[in-house]
Design a protein around this motif. Sequence first.
Motif, PDB file in Angstrom:
ATOM      1  N   GLU A  69       0.827  -1.202   0.000  1.00  0.00           N
ATOM      2  CA  GLU A  69       0.000   0.000   0.000  1.00  0.00           C
ATOM      3  C   GLU A  69       0.865   1.258   0.000  1.00  0.00           C
ATOM      4  O   GLU A  69       0.589   2.229  -0.716  1.00  0.00           O
ATOM      5  CB  GLU A  69      -0.906  -0.009   1.232  1.00  0.00           C
ATOM      6  CG  GLU A  69      -1.842   1.187   1.315  1.00  0.00           C
ATOM      7  CD  GLU A  69      -2.727   1.142   2.543  1.00  0.00           C
ATOM      8  OE1 GLU A  69      -3.374   2.164   2.842  1.00  0.00           O
ATOM      9  OE2 GLU A  69      -2.784   0.080   3.205  1.00  0.00           O
ATOM     10  N   GLN A  70       1.930   1.233   0.761  1.00  0.00           N
ATOM     11  CA  GLN A  70       2.808   2.396   0.842  1.00  0.00           C
ATOM     12  C   GLN A  70       3.560   2.609  -0.463  1.00  0.00           C
ATOM     13  O   GLN A  70       3.836   3.754  -0.849  1.00  0.00           O
ATOM     14  CB  GLN A  70       3.801   2.218   1.987  1.00  0.00           C
ATOM     15  CG  GLN A  70       4.652   3.436   2.281  1.00  0.00           C
ATOM     16  CD  GLN A  70       3.825   4.642   2.711  1.00  0.00           C
ATOM     17  OE1 GLN A  70       2.837   4.483   3.434  1.00  0.00           O
ATOM     18  NE2 GLN A  70       4.185   5.826   2.258  1.00  0.00           N
ATOM     19  N   SER A  71       3.867   1.505  -1.160  1.00  0.00           N
ATOM     20  CA  SER A  71       4.592   1.622  -2.421  1.00  0.00           C
ATOM     21  C   SER A  71       3.755   2.340  -3.475  1.00  0.00           C
ATOM     22  O   SER A  71       4.297   2.961  -4.400  1.00  0.00           O
ATOM     23  CB  SER A  71       4.988   0.232  -2.938  1.00  0.00           C
ATOM     24  OG  SER A  71       5.883  -0.380  -2.035  1.00  0.00           O
ATOM     25  N   ALA A  73       1.726   4.781  -2.750  1.00  0.00           N
ATOM     26  CA  ALA A  73       1.415   6.125  -2.259  1.00  0.00           C
ATOM     27  C   ALA A  73       2.288   7.162  -2.960  1.00  0.00           C
ATOM     28  O   ALA A  73       3.148   6.838  -3.770  1.00  0.00           O
ATOM     29  CB  ALA A  73       1.640   6.172  -0.743  1.00  0.00           C
ATOM     30  N   SER A  74       2.078   8.394  -2.621  1.00  0.00           N
ATOM     31  CA  SER A  74       2.829   9.486  -3.251  1.00  0.00           C
ATOM     32  C   SER A  74       4.309   9.392  -2.916  1.00  0.00           C
ATOM     33  O   SER A  74       4.699   8.840  -1.889  1.00  0.00           O
ATOM     34  CB  SER A  74       2.284  10.832  -2.771  1.00  0.00           C
ATOM     35  OG  SER A  74       2.395  10.917  -1.369  1.00  0.00           O
ATOM     36  N   GLU A  75       5.110   9.905  -3.828  1.00  0.00           N
ATOM     37  CA  GLU A  75       6.550   9.911  -3.626  1.00  0.00           C
ATOM     38  C   GLU A  75       6.942  11.040  -2.679  1.00  0.00           C
ATOM     39  O   GLU A  75       6.171  11.942  -2.404  1.00  0.00           O
ATOM     40  CB  GLU A  75       7.272  10.070  -4.971  1.00  0.00           C
ATOM     41  CG  GLU A  75       7.009   8.925  -5.946  1.00  0.00           C
ATOM     42  CD  GLU A  75       7.561   7.606  -5.443  1.00  0.00           C
ATOM     43  OE1 GLU A  75       8.568   7.636  -4.704  1.00  0.00           O
ATOM     44  OE2 GLU A  75       6.979   6.545  -5.767  1.00  0.00           O
ATOM     45  N   SER A  77      10.111  12.292   0.543  1.00  0.00           N
ATOM     46  CA  SER A  77      10.957  11.823   1.631  1.00  0.00           C
ATOM     47  C   SER A  77      10.157  11.141   2.737  1.00  0.00           C
ATOM     48  O   SER A  77      10.591  10.144   3.322  1.00  0.00           O
ATOM     49  CB  SER A  77      11.755  12.995   2.222  1.00  0.00           C
ATOM     50  OG  SER A  77      10.859  13.999   2.698  1.00  0.00           O
ATOM     51  N   ALA A  78       8.968  11.644   3.010  1.00  0.00           N
ATOM     52  CA  ALA A  78       8.132  11.053   4.059  1.00  0.00           C
ATOM     53  C   ALA A  78       7.685   9.652   3.659  1.00  0.00           C
ATOM     54  O   ALA A  78       7.703   8.717   4.467  1.00  0.00           O
ATOM     55  CB  ALA A  78       6.919  11.933   4.330  1.00  0.00           C
ATOM     56  N   ALA A  79       7.308   9.497   2.370  1.00  0.00           N
ATOM     57  CA  ALA A  79       6.880   8.184   1.879  1.00  0.00           C
ATOM     58  C   ALA A  79       8.052   7.212   1.890  1.00  0.00           C
ATOM     59  O   ALA A  79       7.896   6.040   2.257  1.00  0.00           O
ATOM     60  CB  ALA A  79       6.309   8.318   0.470  1.00  0.00           C
ATOM     61  N   ASP A  80       9.224   7.678   1.500  1.00  0.00           N
ATOM     62  CA  ASP A  80      10.416   6.824   1.516  1.00  0.00           C
ATOM     63  C   ASP A  80      10.748   6.368   2.929  1.00  0.00           C
ATOM     64  O   ASP A  80      11.093   5.200   3.163  1.00  0.00           O
ATOM     65  CB  ASP A  80      11.612   7.574   0.921  1.00  0.00           C
ATOM     66  CG  ASP A  80      11.477   7.761  -0.586  1.00  0.00           C
ATOM     67  OD1 ASP A  80      10.667   7.036  -1.194  1.00  0.00           O
ATOM     68  OD2 ASP A  80      12.179   8.630  -1.137  1.00  0.00           O
ATOM     69  N   ALA A  82       8.679   6.077   5.414  1.00  0.00           N
ATOM     70  CA  ALA A  82       7.656   5.132   5.868  1.00  0.00           C
ATOM     71  C   ALA A  82       7.923   3.738   5.296  1.00  0.00           C
ATOM     72  O   ALA A  82       7.785   2.729   5.995  1.00  0.00           O
ATOM     73  CB  ALA A  82       6.276   5.614   5.455  1.00  0.00           C
ATOM     74  N   ARG A  83       8.300   3.682   4.007  1.00  0.00           N
ATOM     75  CA  ARG A  83       8.596   2.387   3.391  1.00  0.00           C
ATOM     76  C   ARG A  83       9.802   1.720   4.052  1.00  0.00           C
ATOM     77  O   ARG A  83       9.799   0.513   4.306  1.00  0.00           O
ATOM     78  CB  ARG A  83       8.855   2.577   1.881  1.00  0.00           C
ATOM     79  CG  ARG A  83       7.583   2.692   1.052  1.00  0.00           C
ATOM     80  CD  ARG A  83       7.883   2.529  -0.429  1.00  0.00           C
ATOM     81  NE  ARG A  83       8.690   3.628  -0.938  1.00  0.00           N
ATOM     82  CZ  ARG A  83       8.213   4.763  -1.407  1.00  0.00           C
ATOM     83  NH1 ARG A  83       6.890   4.962  -1.428  1.00  0.00           N
ATOM     84  NH2 ARG A  83       9.012   5.718  -1.857  1.00  0.00           N
TER      85      ARG A  83
END
Length: 250
Positions: A69-71, A73-75, A77-80, A82-83
Amino acid sequence: MSHPEVMKAYESCQELASAARQIGQENPATAVTTIDYRPEDVEAFITAARAALDQLDEAIDQEKAALAEQSGASEGSAADAARKEIEADLAELDEERRRLAALISEAETVEGKLDALVTAAAQKIMGVTGSPEVSAGVKLVLEGVLFDNPVAVEGIDAAEEIVSQAAIAVIKMCLEVQDEVDRMEQGLEAMMASSEPTAGSGSDSASAGGATSEGEASEGEASEGGADSPDTQTGEAQASEPGGGGQQGR
């Protein structure tokens, strides 16, 4: 002393024990009660460990779903970040699962070896107590003879020696098998201790690891609190043996 073959061996020793007490020899039936292997304790630990493994599998599936699900999501630094956090948790869960699966496999192997060891020892004991020579010697000692008959006196002397040697053989076997049982159980306990969950695991990992610890605690309580002490077992043996209150191993 809950292994079925050990219980059979104990029962097979009753007449030999009576004859041994009559000639002042140590009690072989009491020695059998010192074989302290309780298969249900090991099985209880394995069952708890398998339940913990199922929880780990559920946690791993949840982390994989969260990562997928996280992959998507939007790109950024925060998404990275979290992944990476999910990936780290997933790696810890995978490592914990590997260690727990190895522990279960080892516990099953030890369980099989313990069962084979104790079963073989019990059968050897029954082989001694059931042999024609020992049976005849026990019968002669218990029934007695007329001691004014020189031939009969010679016969009772031989019978007492047979009974004495049989009792000693059974006691020796019991001591040897219990030493081996202790060694194998200590190895299993050491492996259980080394399987503690890795510090710093995520919340799901901690939950699954907690189930593992509970399994270990249950095993420890069973082995330390559930099993009778040798003194207690000796008392039980005395109470249940024919003509209880006879001489004990000295």
